[in-house]
Design a protein around this motif. Structure first.
Motif, PDB file in Angstrom:
ATOM      1  N   LEU A 304       1.383 -11.744   3.337  1.00 16.53           N
ATOM      2  CA  LEU A 304       0.098 -12.379   3.587  1.00 16.53           C
ATOM      3  C   LEU A 304      -0.081 -13.579   2.665  1.00 16.53           C
ATOM      4  N   GLY A 305      -0.551 -14.676   3.251  1.00 19.09           N
ATOM      5  CA  GLY A 305      -0.787 -15.890   2.469  1.00 19.09           C
ATOM      6  C   GLY A 305      -2.195 -16.407   2.686  1.00 19.09           C
ATOM      7  N   ARG A 306      -2.415 -17.651   2.338  1.00 21.81           N
ATOM      8  CA  ARG A 306      -3.753 -18.232   2.522  1.00 21.81           C
ATOM      9  C   ARG A 306      -4.151 -18.251   3.993  1.00 21.81           C
ATOM     10  N   GLY A 345      -4.157 -17.638  17.038  1.00 23.33           N
ATOM     11  CA  GLY A 345      -2.893 -17.095  16.559  1.00 23.33           C
ATOM     12  C   GLY A 345      -2.890 -16.828  15.075  1.00 23.33           C
ATOM     13  N   GLN A 346      -3.701 -17.558  14.318  1.00 22.78           N
ATOM     14  CA  GLN A 346      -3.791 -17.338  12.879  1.00 22.78           C
ATOM     15  C   GLN A 346      -5.169 -17.772  12.396  1.00 22.78           C
ATOM     16  N   LEU A 347      -5.553 -17.263  11.222  1.00 22.31           N
ATOM     17  CA  LEU A 347      -6.845 -17.608  10.659  1.00 22.31           C
ATOM     18  C   LEU A 347      -6.761 -17.511   9.146  1.00 22.31           C
ATOM     19  N   PRO A 348      -7.671 -18.176   8.424  1.00 25.55           N
ATOM     20  CA  PRO A 348      -7.634 -18.125   6.960  1.00 25.55           C
ATOM     21  C   PRO A 348      -7.823 -16.695   6.453  1.00 25.55           C
ATOM     22  N   LEU A 349      -7.153 -16.378   5.353  1.00 23.26           N
ATOM     23  CA  LEU A 349      -7.265 -15.041   4.777  1.00 23.26           C
ATOM     24  C   LEU A 349      -8.705 -14.733   4.387  1.00 23.26           C
ATOM     25  N   LYS A 350      -9.402 -15.705   3.837  1.00 23.76           N
ATOM     26  CA  LYS A 350     -10.788 -15.465   3.439  1.00 23.76           C
ATOM     27  C   LYS A 350     -11.664 -15.164   4.652  1.00 23.76           C
ATOM     28  N   GLN A 351     -11.380 -15.805   5.776  1.00 19.42           N
ATOM     29  CA  GLN A 351     -12.139 -15.524   6.990  1.00 19.42           C
ATOM     30  C   GLN A 351     -11.879 -14.093   7.460  1.00 19.42           C
ATOM     31  N   ALA A 352     -10.636 -13.645   7.371  1.00 21.28           N
ATOM     32  CA  ALA A 352     -10.318 -12.262   7.728  1.00 21.28           C
ATOM     33  C   ALA A 352     -11.040 -11.287   6.805  1.00 21.28           C
ATOM     34  N   MET A 353     -11.162 -11.648   5.524  1.00 18.87           N
ATOM     35  CA  MET A 353     -11.872 -10.778   4.581  1.00 18.87           C
ATOM     36  C   MET A 353     -13.335 -10.649   4.977  1.00 18.87           C
ATOM     37  N   GLU A 375      -8.809  -8.864  -0.522  1.00 20.10           N
ATOM     38  CA  GLU A 375      -9.320  -9.568  -1.702  1.00 20.10           C
ATOM     39  C   GLU A 375      -8.339  -9.467  -2.869  1.00 20.10           C
ATOM     40  N   MET A 376      -7.743  -8.284  -3.048  1.00 26.34           N
ATOM     41  CA  MET A 376      -6.744  -8.122  -4.108  1.00 26.34           C
ATOM     42  C   MET A 376      -5.553  -9.043  -3.884  1.00 26.34           C
ATOM     43  N   ILE A 377      -5.089  -9.092  -2.648  1.00 25.17           N
ATOM     44  CA  ILE A 377      -3.951  -9.953  -2.333  1.00 25.17           C
ATOM     45  C   ILE A 377      -4.319 -11.406  -2.552  1.00 25.17           C
ATOM     46  N   ASP A 378      -5.531 -11.801  -2.148  1.00 26.17           N
ATOM     47  CA  ASP A 378      -5.978 -13.176  -2.319  1.00 26.17           C
ATOM     48  C   ASP A 378      -6.009 -13.560  -3.798  1.00 26.17           C
ATOM     49  N   SER A 379      -6.456 -12.644  -4.642  1.00 27.21           N
ATOM     50  CA  SER A 379      -6.514 -12.951  -6.079  1.00 27.21           C
ATOM     51  C   SER A 379      -5.117 -13.077  -6.680  1.00 27.21           C
ATOM     52  N   LEU A 380      -4.176 -12.260  -6.208  1.00 27.71           N
ATOM     53  CA  LEU A 380      -2.819 -12.316  -6.747  1.00 27.71           C
ATOM     54  C   LEU A 380      -2.036 -13.519  -6.220  1.00 27.71           C
ATOM     55  N   THR A 398       3.390  -4.363  -8.352  1.00 22.09           N
ATOM     56  CA  THR A 398       1.994  -4.327  -8.807  1.00 22.09           C
ATOM     57  C   THR A 398       1.042  -4.569  -7.649  1.00 22.09           C
ATOM     58  N   LEU A 399       1.380  -5.532  -6.804  1.00 23.91           N
ATOM     59  CA  LEU A 399       0.520  -5.823  -5.647  1.00 23.91           C
ATOM     60  C   LEU A 399       0.393  -4.605  -4.743  1.00 23.91           C
ATOM     61  N   LEU A 400       1.512  -3.962  -4.440  1.00 24.00           N
ATOM     62  CA  LEU A 400       1.465  -2.786  -3.564  1.00 24.00           C
ATOM     63  C   LEU A 400       0.733  -1.633  -4.231  1.00 24.00           C
ATOM     64  N   GLU A 401       0.934  -1.479  -5.529  1.00 27.07           N
ATOM     65  CA  GLU A 401       0.226  -0.412  -6.247  1.00 27.07           C
ATOM     66  C   GLU A 401      -1.275  -0.672  -6.235  1.00 27.07           C
ATOM     67  N   THR A 402      -1.660  -1.914  -6.413  1.00 23.65           N
ATOM     68  CA  THR A 402      -3.084  -2.267  -6.389  1.00 23.65           C
ATOM     69  C   THR A 402      -3.687  -2.007  -5.022  1.00 23.65           C
ATOM     70  N   CYS A 403      -2.915  -2.252  -3.973  1.00 23.94           N
ATOM     71  CA  CYS A 403      -3.393  -2.024  -2.602  1.00 23.94           C
ATOM     72  C   CYS A 403      -3.294  -0.562  -2.177  1.00 23.94           C
ATOM     73  N   GLN A 404      -2.833   0.303  -3.085  1.00 22.31           N
ATOM     74  CA  GLN A 404      -2.686   1.726  -2.760  1.00 22.31           C
ATOM     75  C   GLN A 404      -1.797   1.945  -1.543  1.00 22.31           C
ATOM     76  N   TRP A 405      -0.756   1.094  -1.446  1.00 23.44           N
ATOM     77  CA  TRP A 405       0.153   1.169  -0.306  1.00 23.44           C
ATOM     78  C   TRP A 405       0.794   2.543  -0.215  1.00 23.44           C
ATOM     79  N   SER A 406       0.757   3.097   0.988  1.00 23.16           N
ATOM     80  CA  SER A 406       1.423   4.358   1.338  1.00 23.16           C
ATOM     81  C   SER A 406       0.898   5.570   0.577  1.00 23.16           C
TER      82      SER A 406
END
Length: 896
Positions: A304-306, A345-353, A375-380, A398-406
């Motif tokens: 995920l990007g901007r 087809g795509q949209l800004p990450l902040k708009q999705a938030m 929001e966590m991904i956006d900050s990182l 760290t990113l995946l741990e912060t997102c509580q992935w899986s």
């Protein structure tokens, strides 16, 4: 060196006396250790010394560790990364480009390994262009190794041999080589040195089975072949066979079918959702770690990007490995649907938030947990400084741990193994720091994705009664019963595949693997001799048809007699369900409940249009709310463009008002007005869609609209005098308990005081769609209800299409508007109806529309498309109405 065909018990006895066995692969080493352990248990032993059984490659690495050679020797991942750097440096120096550097690096590393094993080299004079390119890469790779002080891993076996020759390592008095069909040069050198030091070296293969029964059998295709093999295995499982082998000569082509069909026949419970891995059989070939759902989700989060794609957001909203899936499952499904309705087809990450946090229209469920992860991904994402691969691995973890992935639910066995393999992959990425320069986030993510694609994940399976193996993996193993799959002439013997970076003449002279057809035939004879003597009960099969071609049996199995294997009854779930299913009672229910008074049903004229096209379509869409999810488009789609045309023309005519004002405008003033309203319409559409369009998109669409509407207004200027009476006027009609509310695009008043109803159309249009008992374009006919022939003089589509613009319609008289013909003498009316006058046409529309409205209100829902092209080709309800199945059944009834 002669091959000793001695019984397994005899080999185990030699192990007990202190001999060492070096095997061709890890599987055979594990097989022999387990056989040794069973023998000790059968003797009543409670403890024993582990036997000296090693895979040859593993033993060489152990010796290198004892010699201290492993400290500065490149690991496989490091060596491959250094090859990539060498190739990139060469491409940069040569000013050339190569799209697939990782693949080229793997082939270059393999070529270097082969040359090192055979102790040979070649110069540029005896090489072609590709070979010379490889030599440049190799020189650069060696320069990088010297600069970093690293040892070449391809030279490690040679250094171990030198140490052995110098007496630096102890050797047992007896060594057995197990499972080798051919001896590579390194192994031959090892044997020679061992023998010089007084070690007895012998080669072992199990003896041929006595009193063998079996033969060969052909099947129509791979599906039938694998199905019969699975049923044969189950028949043996029901008997006394303890070791059942299935050898697949082309595992890649058979793997997916093997997994599916063997589960169906041997372990159908593993097919159920949430079921753990099957225990009935062990399939040796794994799959790329990248293909596992948990890892795919991890990469979607990390990627995920901007700006994010709709496909990525949709995948994450549906994935069970994203935190909050269980608690927000319904809200995420709604959010997925509404994001698709944006058709972007795509949209800004902040708009999705924002969409995830607030929901749509404040009435839909919110996805707070999902929004927090975004929001966590956006900050990182702000931390994007170049860094080494190990630092990026820690960042990704760290990113995946912060997102509580899986971590949203407990793992089953397979998922836990995937999770462990992922952690090991991240740890392995850190070893690349020594051979890599700092890289950006995108490059690091591509590197990690490539490592995941190369990493083979194979869940720990049962070492029980059924083993599914490749031909080389089965080396040295014996079974109570063996089935060899796919023994056709195209794979057994395999076609020659000389390495592209080594001159073919050199490969043939040294008899390198896959060098030529003679080498492959000789090797296939050895493999065939081993496999065909590996079990007292043998079946060899091949498909007669594969990939649209007929296949002949391998010439290596012609001596086997034809047989008919004994098979168990199939346990294919679909067939069993169909076999035990009761006789279905057929009920033709073509009606739903009538509409109750006071019901509110949205859809406007779309209700009558769908009822005309197919009653079931109207019932499913407007009563059941069934419809496909919206699909994204690149830029503006047809719906957007039609809406923009309507908006601009509405504002334009509100400002201009009549024909006189239109014709009074010069071209500059007309263009200025159009540009103003086009910009206004684009801004409004952007606000409605809640997604900003790029400047280039808006510029292109503005230019297109300016040209299109300029062409259209030139046609309007050629009309007789008129005044625009009404724009976007609401129109209501009642059909029993149903009230339809629509908006009329435009009503013009002509010089004689009569009115013309106009509907803008940016697609195809035809007067024929207004006729018949089920008019498929009922919008304009609907607007005529409640009006008399004296007040209304014509109805028309304003077809606004570049190069094909104009009016299409029917009127009371000719020449009211260019392109509109009078009812009297209209060729389509005369050909398809008995309507003669304008009043007759209005009455006809009143009757047909009232009938359509009554049918809908009564709940008529029969699957009865008016025309397959108009009603079905673009209909999204075919999986629900299953008209294709009905048509297939009808064709079957007609066929003799």
């Amino acid at each position: 060196m002669q091959i000793d065909h001695v019984a397994l018990d005899a080999l185990l006895a030699r192990l007990e006396q202190g001999a060492m066995v070096l095997t061709v692969n890890k599987r055979l080493a594990r097989y022999l250790r387990q056989a040794y352990d069973r023998q000790q248990q059968n003797k009543g032993c409670s403890a024993w010394i582990s036997p000296a059984v090693y895979a040859c490659g593993g033993w060489q690495r152990q010796m290198a560790e004892r010699l201290g050679l492993d400290g500065k020797t490149l690991e496989p991942l490091q060596a491959l990364r250094l090859w990539e750097r060498a190739i990139e440096d060469d491409l940069s120096a040569m000013g050339a480009g190569l799209l697939r550097v990782p693949e080229a690096a793997r082939e270059a590393a393999r070529a270097h390994q082969l040359l090192s094993e055979y102790g040979v080299d070649f110069d540029s004079e005896q090489a072609g262009e590709d070979h010379r390119t490889f030599l440049r890469w190799r020189r650069r790779w060696r320069e990088l190794c010297r600069a970093g002080g690293w040892n070449d891993p391809a030279l490690l076996p040679g250094r171990v041999l030198e140490a052995l020759q110098g007496g630096q390592l102890l050797l047992p008095s007896e060594v057995w080589l197990a499972g080798f069909d051919d001896l590579p040069p390194v192994i031959e050198g090892l044997c020679q040195i061992m023998q010089e030091r007084g070690t007895a070296v012998r080669r072992w293969l199990p003896p041929a089975c006595q009193d063998q029964v079996g033969g060969r059998v052909a099947y129509a295709d791979v599906e039938q072949e694998v199905r019969c093999c699975a049923r044969w295995v189950r028949h043996l499982l029901e008997g006394k066979a303890e070791r059942i082998g299935v050898v697949v000569l082309d595992m890649t082509a058979y793997q997916s079918r093997l997994q599916r069909i063997f589960r169906e026949e041997l372990s159908p419970g593993a097919l159920l959702p949430g079921a753990d891995a099957e225990k009935a059989f062990n399939l040796s070939l794994g799959t790329p770690l990248l293909n596992e759902g948990m890892v795919t989700t991890a990469f979607e989060l990390l990627s995920l990007g901007r700006t994010v794609s709709l496909d990525s957001l949709s995948y994450l909203l549906r994935s069970p490995f994203v935190w909050g899936h269980l608690s927000e499952q319904h809200a995420r499904a709604v959010l997925d649907r509404e994001l698709r309705n944006l058709r972007m087809g795509q949209l800004p990450l902040k708009q999705a938030m924002v969409h995830a946090r607030r929901g749509f229209k404040k009435k839909l469920g919110c996805c707070d947990l999902f929004s927090r992860q975004l929001e966590m991904i956006d900050s990182l994402l702000k931390d994007a400084q170049p860094r080494l691969p190990g630092a990026w691995a820690r960042h990704f973890a760290t990113l995946l741990e912060t997102c509580q992935w899986s971590k949203d639910r407990p793992f089953n066995s397979r998922e836990y193994q995937v999770f462990t393999a992922w952690k090991e992959l991240l740890a392995g990425m850190a070893c690349l720091d020594a051979v890599s320069a700092p890289m950006k986030r995108g490059e690091a993510l591509r590197l990690l994705r490539r490592l995941a694609a190369d990493a083979v994940f194979q869940p720990e399976g049962s070492e029980g009664r059924v083993q599914v193996l490749g031909a080389l993996e089965a080396a040295g193993m014996q079974f109570d019963a063996l089935w060899v799959l796919g023994a056709h002439e195209d794979v057994f013997p395999a076609p020659a595949r000389p390495h592209p970076f080594i001159p073919v003449a050199l490969q043939r002279r040294l008899e390198m693997p896959h060098a030529d057809a003679a080498r492959e035939l000789d090797f296939a004879h050895k493999v065939a001799q081993r496999l065909l003597n590996a079990a007292p009960q043998l079946v060899v099969s091949w498909p007669e048809g594969l990939d649209g071609r007929e296949r002949q049996p391998s010439p290596l199995i012609h001596q086997l007699p034809p047989i008919v294997p004994v098979l168990a009854e199939s346990r294919q779930p679909a067939a069993l369900i169909q076999a035990v299913a009761g006789r279905l009672e057929q009920i033709a229910d073509s009606s739903g409940p009538p509409i109750e008074a006071g019901s509110r049903i949205s859809g406007g004229t779309g209700i009558l249009k769908d009822q005309a096209l197919c009653p079931f379509r109207a019932f499913a869409r407007h009563r059941l709310g069934a419809r496909a999810l919206a699909t994204a488009s690149l830029g503006f789609d047809g719906l957007d463009r039609g809406s923009l045309v309507h908006r601009v023309l509405e504002w334009f005519w509100k400002d201009i008002g009549n024909w006189q004002s239109l014709t009074a405008l010069d071209s500059a003033a007309l263009q200025q007005l159009l540009v103003k309203y086009i910009d206004q319409a684009l801004e409004e559409l952007e606000a409605e869609r809640r997604v900003p369009f790029s400047k280039s998109q808006k510029h292109l669409e503005s230019s297109r609209l300016l040209a299109l509407l300029g062409e259209w207004l030139a046609i309007e200027a050629k009309r007789p005098t008129f005044t625009v009476d009404t724009l976007e006027a609401w129109h209501r009609e009642k059909f029993g308990p149903l009230t339809l509310q629509t908006r009329i695009d435009r009503i013009d008043r002509l010089a004689d005081g009569s009115q013309v109803i106009i509907d803008y159309k940016t697609g195809l249009a035809s007067v024929r769609d207004w006729l018949g008992a089920r008019p498929v374009e009922p919008q304009l006919p609907l607007y005529t209800l409640g009006r008399t022939g004296s007040d209304l003089s014509a109805v028309a589509f304003a077809k606004v299409r570049r190069g094909d613009s104009g009016f299409i319609g029917i009127g009371r008289d000719d020449d009211l508007i260019p392109g509109i013909a009078a009812t009297d003498g209209h060729r389509q009316l005369e050909a398809e109806t008995d309507i003669a006058t304008w009043e007759d046409l209005l009455l006809f529309w009143r009757r047909t529309l009232q009938q359509l409205g009554r049918d809908f209100c009564d709940g008529q829902a029969i699957v009865d498309p008016i025309n397959s092209q108009k009603a079905c080709d673009r209909c999204d309800l075919q999986p629900l109405c299953r008209i294709s199945e009905r048509d297939d059944f009808a064709e079957d009834e007609v066929l003799p």
